[in-house]
Enzyme design. Structure first.
Site, PDB file in Angstrom:
ATOM      1  N   ASP A 298     -50.630 -26.899 -60.625  1.00 51.62           N
ATOM      2  CA  ASP A 298     -49.447 -27.226 -60.290  1.00 51.62           C
ATOM      3  C   ASP A 298     -48.328 -26.095 -60.279  1.00 51.62           C
ATOM      4  OD1 ASP A 298     -46.972 -28.591 -59.976  1.00 51.62           O
ATOM      5  OD2 ASP A 298     -46.753 -28.688 -62.243  1.00 51.62           O
ATOM      6  N   CYS A 355     -34.624 -29.599 -56.713  1.00 49.40           N
ATOM      7  CA  CYS A 355     -35.034 -27.826 -56.463  1.00 49.40           C
ATOM      8  C   CYS A 355     -33.915 -27.225 -55.990  1.00 49.40           C
ATOM      9  CB  CYS A 355     -36.115 -27.907 -55.404  1.00 49.40           C
ATOM     10  SG  CYS A 355     -37.488 -28.886 -55.697  1.00 49.40           S
ATOM     11  N   GLY A 389     -42.332 -33.525 -52.099  1.00 45.38           N
ATOM     12  CA  GLY A 389     -40.833 -33.408 -52.132  1.00 45.38           C
ATOM     13  C   GLY A 389     -40.118 -33.587 -50.951  1.00 45.38           C
ATOM     14  N   ASN A 412     -38.183 -38.216 -57.148  1.00 46.60           N
ATOM     15  CA  ASN A 412     -36.913 -38.849 -57.053  1.00 46.60           C
ATOM     16  C   ASN A 412     -37.037 -40.245 -56.861  1.00 46.60           C
ATOM     17  OD1 ASN A 412     -34.322 -39.918 -56.103  1.00 46.60           O
ATOM     18  ND2 ASN A 412     -33.450 -37.739 -56.359  1.00 46.60           N
ATOM     19  N   MET A 438     -38.642 -29.509 -63.098  1.00 52.77           N
ATOM     20  CA  MET A 438     -39.276 -28.740 -63.942  1.00 52.77           C
ATOM     21  C   MET A 438     -39.161 -27.557 -63.904  1.00 52.77           C
ATOM     22  SD  MET A 438     -41.109 -31.372 -65.225  1.00 52.77           S
ATOM     23  CE  MET A 438     -42.660 -30.570 -66.291  1.00 52.77           C
ATOM     24  N   ARG A 453     -45.004 -22.271 -64.550  1.00 49.82           N
ATOM     25  CA  ARG A 453     -44.949 -22.895 -63.315  1.00 49.82           C
ATOM     26  C   ARG A 453     -44.210 -21.898 -62.299  1.00 49.82           C
ATOM     27  NH1 ARG A 453     -42.551 -26.749 -59.283  1.00 49.82           N
ATOM     28  NH2 ARG A 453     -44.424 -28.205 -58.870  1.00 49.82           N
ATOM     29  N   GLU A 521     -25.998 -41.766 -36.345  1.00 45.29           N
ATOM     30  CA  GLU A 521     -26.260 -43.236 -35.496  1.00 45.29           C
ATOM     31  C   GLU A 521     -27.503 -44.006 -36.298  1.00 45.29           C
ATOM     32  OE1 GLU A 521     -26.929 -43.790 -30.879  1.00 45.29           O
ATOM     33  OE2 GLU A 521     -28.939 -43.269 -31.978  1.00 45.29           O
TER      34      GLU A 521
HETATM   35  P1  XMP Z   1     -38.372 -35.290 -54.815  1.00 47.44           P
HETATM   36  O1  XMP Z   1     -37.899 -34.629 -53.809  1.00 47.44           O
HETATM   37  O2  XMP Z   1     -39.367 -36.318 -54.644  1.00 47.44           O
HETATM   38  O3  XMP Z   1     -39.317 -33.746 -55.220  1.00 47.44           O
HETATM   39  O4  XMP Z   1     -37.639 -35.294 -56.177  1.00 47.44           O
HETATM   40  C1  XMP Z   1     -40.191 -33.804 -56.237  1.00 47.44           C
HETATM   41  C2  XMP Z   1     -41.084 -32.558 -56.411  1.00 47.44           C
HETATM   42  O5  XMP Z   1     -40.271 -31.184 -56.585  1.00 47.44           O
HETATM   43  C3  XMP Z   1     -40.783 -30.318 -57.186  1.00 47.44           C
HETATM   44  N1  XMP Z   1     -40.187 -29.938 -58.331  1.00 47.44           N
HETATM   45  C4  XMP Z   1     -39.304 -28.798 -58.364  1.00 47.44           C
HETATM   46  N2  XMP Z   1     -39.376 -27.681 -57.199  1.00 47.44           N
HETATM   47  N3  XMP Z   1     -37.746 -26.661 -59.053  1.00 47.44           N
HETATM   48  C5  XMP Z   1     -38.446 -26.861 -57.515  1.00 47.44           C
HETATM   49  O6  XMP Z   1     -37.966 -25.844 -56.809  1.00 47.44           O
HETATM   50  C6  XMP Z   1     -37.887 -27.781 -59.897  1.00 47.44           C
HETATM   51  O7  XMP Z   1     -37.134 -27.446 -60.712  1.00 47.44           O
HETATM   52  C7  XMP Z   1     -38.785 -28.629 -59.717  1.00 47.44           C
HETATM   53  N4  XMP Z   1     -38.954 -29.854 -60.467  1.00 47.44           N
HETATM   54  C8  XMP Z   1     -39.899 -30.514 -59.463  1.00 47.44           C
HETATM   55  C9  XMP Z   1     -42.296 -30.797 -57.572  1.00 47.44           C
HETATM   56  O8  XMP Z   1     -43.134 -30.313 -56.415  1.00 47.44           O
HETATM   57  C10 XMP Z   1     -42.106 -32.344 -57.305  1.00 47.44           C
HETATM   58  O9  XMP Z   1     -43.147 -33.020 -57.041  1.00 47.44           O
END
Ligand code: XMP
Length: 536
Positions: A298, A355, A389, A412, A438, A453, A521
């Site tokens: 990861d 992110c 993501g 999220n 993260m 990471r 829309e």
């Molecule tokens: P969502 O959109 O579902 O995305 O909230 C979750 C995914 O975001 C990644 N992730 C990060 N990417 N900075 C980043 O650029 C961060 O601090 C970060 N934290 C998580 C990760 O792949 C996760 O599954």
């Protein structure tokens, strides 16, 4: 708003447990075939976009509807997370400290998906314990039951139970040649008047056994027929190789267990995240000992030297465990990782809701194009893609899969559910839970693994360059309810496209590039919403 339900970590029954590696290694090995996206319309669409210099995000596209003979409840959402690990539902929970620990991973696997346990624990051993908790949850078969010898006294066995804190009371009794001769059960302990008796005098002699290879279904039927709550499995020499316990078998067989994502030994499946560098192998070893199903390397940049080195090392050490690698957003990167042995590719750089990578570092391909390009580049490899993501609505899941993904990773959309770690906070009389990147400053300061990471392992705390933000999301209630809506949306989408399966959705998907007017829309308009919908 959903009604508030207090955060409660599900009380997991801690039964003493031996690693199910023996049986666990016989992983579901179905579907050795290759993925082939025979979708010329999709290829033409993305070629045109590329020719126009355009990379697309979820909000840029919607799927075309088509002739359909498929109703949403009829579709199959079965798919794969990695070469060997299947999913009954294409949803994966993110390896984030505000999303996935054992409670979430259990709920995910029960809903047919899988959770990736994050790596921001104080020690790797703690992460492995979380994995073990998931594997323990459905302890359908005990692959190495604790046995006692016929001349052990009841007193000795009782004190062993106390010392080791065994919560169970069923012990196969062996002779000194190691062959099964009886069973000590709760009744035998309760009714024993003299604790100095050897086990052979207190044990139940009338017992049933089953041969090696007896499945959960066969065990269930046999135990009901014979009215026995314990079923030892013996080999041809009468040695014990496993044991079924009725209460656990029943739990797997009844309820919603058909949709559970379980391994061949009847345990819930779980994945866990590792990083790169010196500590990765040690962490992976602990996870493997805890019977993790998938190791996820990861990182923020999967197409990098430390990731390839770690991938090689982990595949050499654990050839039977699938390794999913990420994150990438270019086809060539996905291909390089597959050529290096990755069993699954995680796609998404800077697409996540928390992110800031794209703004801070200026890199990253919008997610729909990234998914398509990566899936296309490895379409003949048999290696699936997980779209990680940026998913805001259930419709984005349909889009992600239409573009070539086999599963989606959610952060999220799962954050704020009861199964996430963390406390509820109240802001302006509304209940929230923390959700943070993260790569946010807070996590980076707290955790070496988070710095790893983002390739900043050895930087001082005042020298960090964060790539994420910290925030809060409204409480969402039990994750099961949210997952039902997310997968329900996918099912609807598949119905509109006329796709019975995930593969068919990938084959039939065709997109419209939509304008900002089209997007406006697409959302409700000219109305003040007075009642929250459960999925919007
Ligand atoms: P969502 O959109 O579902 O995305 O909230 C979750 C995914 O975001 C990644 N992730 C990060 N990417 N900075 C980043 O650029 C961060 O601090 C970060 N934290 C998580 C990760 O792949 C996760 O599954």
């Amino acid at each position: 708003m959903r009604p508030f339900v207090a955060v409660a970590r599900s009380g997991m029954k801690k039964r003493f447990f031996h690693s199910p590696r023996l049986l666990g290694n016989k992983r579901n090995n179905q579907k050795k075939g290759r993925f082939r996206m025979k979708n010329l319309a999709l290829d033409a669409f993305f070629q045109k976009m590329e020719a126009d210099g355009m990379a697309l995000a979820f909000k840029d596209v919607r799927l075309k509807s088509g002739y359909s003979q498929v109703l949403p409840p009829e579709v199959s959402v079965r798919t794969q997370f990695s070469r060997k690990v299947t999913l009954n539902s294409p949803v994966v929970s993110a390896a984030m400290d505000t999303v996935t620990e054992s409670t979430m991973a259990i709920a995910m696997a029960k809903a047919g998906g899988i959770g990736v346990i994050h790596r921001k624990f104080a020690t790797p051993a703690q992460q492995a314990e979380e994995v073990e908790r998931v594997k323990l949850y459905l302890n359908a078969i005990i692959s190495k039951p604790i046995c006692v010898y016929e001349d052990d006294t009841i007193e000795t066995i009782e004190s062993l139970r106390e010392e080791k804190m065994y919560s169970f009371q069923s012990f196969p009794v062996l002779n000194r040649q190691g062959r099964l001769i009886g069973l000590l059960t709760r009744n035998d302990f309760d009714l024993c008047q003299n604790v100095c008796l050897p086990a052979r005098e207190a044990m139940t002699q009338k017992l049933i056994t089953a041969p090696v290879g007896t499945t959960l279904v066969q065990a269930y039927a046999l135990m009901i027929k014979e009215k026995k709550k314990v079923l030892p499995i013996t080999d041809t020499e009468g040695k014990v190789t496993g044991m079924y316990i009725f209460s656990d078998v029943k739990r797997v067989m009844e309820g919603n267990s058909q949709s559970y994502n379980i391994d061949s030994a009847g345990h819930l499946r779980v994945a866990a995240a590792i990083g790169t560098g010196d500590s990765a192998l040690g962490r992976a070893t602990l996870l493997a000992n805890a019977s993790v199903d998938v190791i996820v390397i990861d990182t923020a940049h999967g197409d990098s030297k430390p990731v390839f080195e770690t991938l090689k090392e982990i595949k050499r050490a654990f050839p039977d465990i699938d390794v999913v690698v990420g994150n990438v957003s270019e086809g060539a990167s996905a291909k390089r990782l597959v050529d290096a042995g990755a069993d699954g590719i995680k796609v998404g750089q800077g697409s996540g809701s928390i992110c800031t990578t794209r703004m801070v570092a200026g890199i990253g391909c919008p997610q729909v194009t990234a998914i398509y390009n990566c899936a296309k580049a490895i379409q003949d490899s048999g290696v699936p893609v997980c779209a990680d993501g940026g998913i805001e609505y259930s419709g984005d899941i349909t889009v992600a899969i239409g573009a070539g993904a086999h599963s989606v990773m959610l952060g999220n959309l799962l954050a704020g559910t009861e199964e996430t770690p963390g406390e509820i906070i109240t802001i302006d009389d509304m209940r929230y839970k923390h959700y943070r990147g993260m790569g946010s400053l807070g996590v980076m300061i707290e955790s070496r693994e988070s710095r790893n990471r983002y390739g900043q392992t050895n930087l001082g705390k005042d020298k960090l360059v964060p790539e994420g933000v910290e925030g809060a999301v409204p409480c969402k209630g039990p994750v099961e309810k949210s997952l039902y809506q997310y997968v329900g949306g996918l099912r609807s989408g598949m119905g509109y496209v006329g796709a019975r399966t995930i593969e068919e959705l990938q084959e039939k998907a065709d997109f419209y590039r939509i304008s900002s007017a089209g997007l406006a829309e697409s959302h409700p308009h000219n109305i003040r919403i007075v009642k929250d919908a459960p999925n919007y």
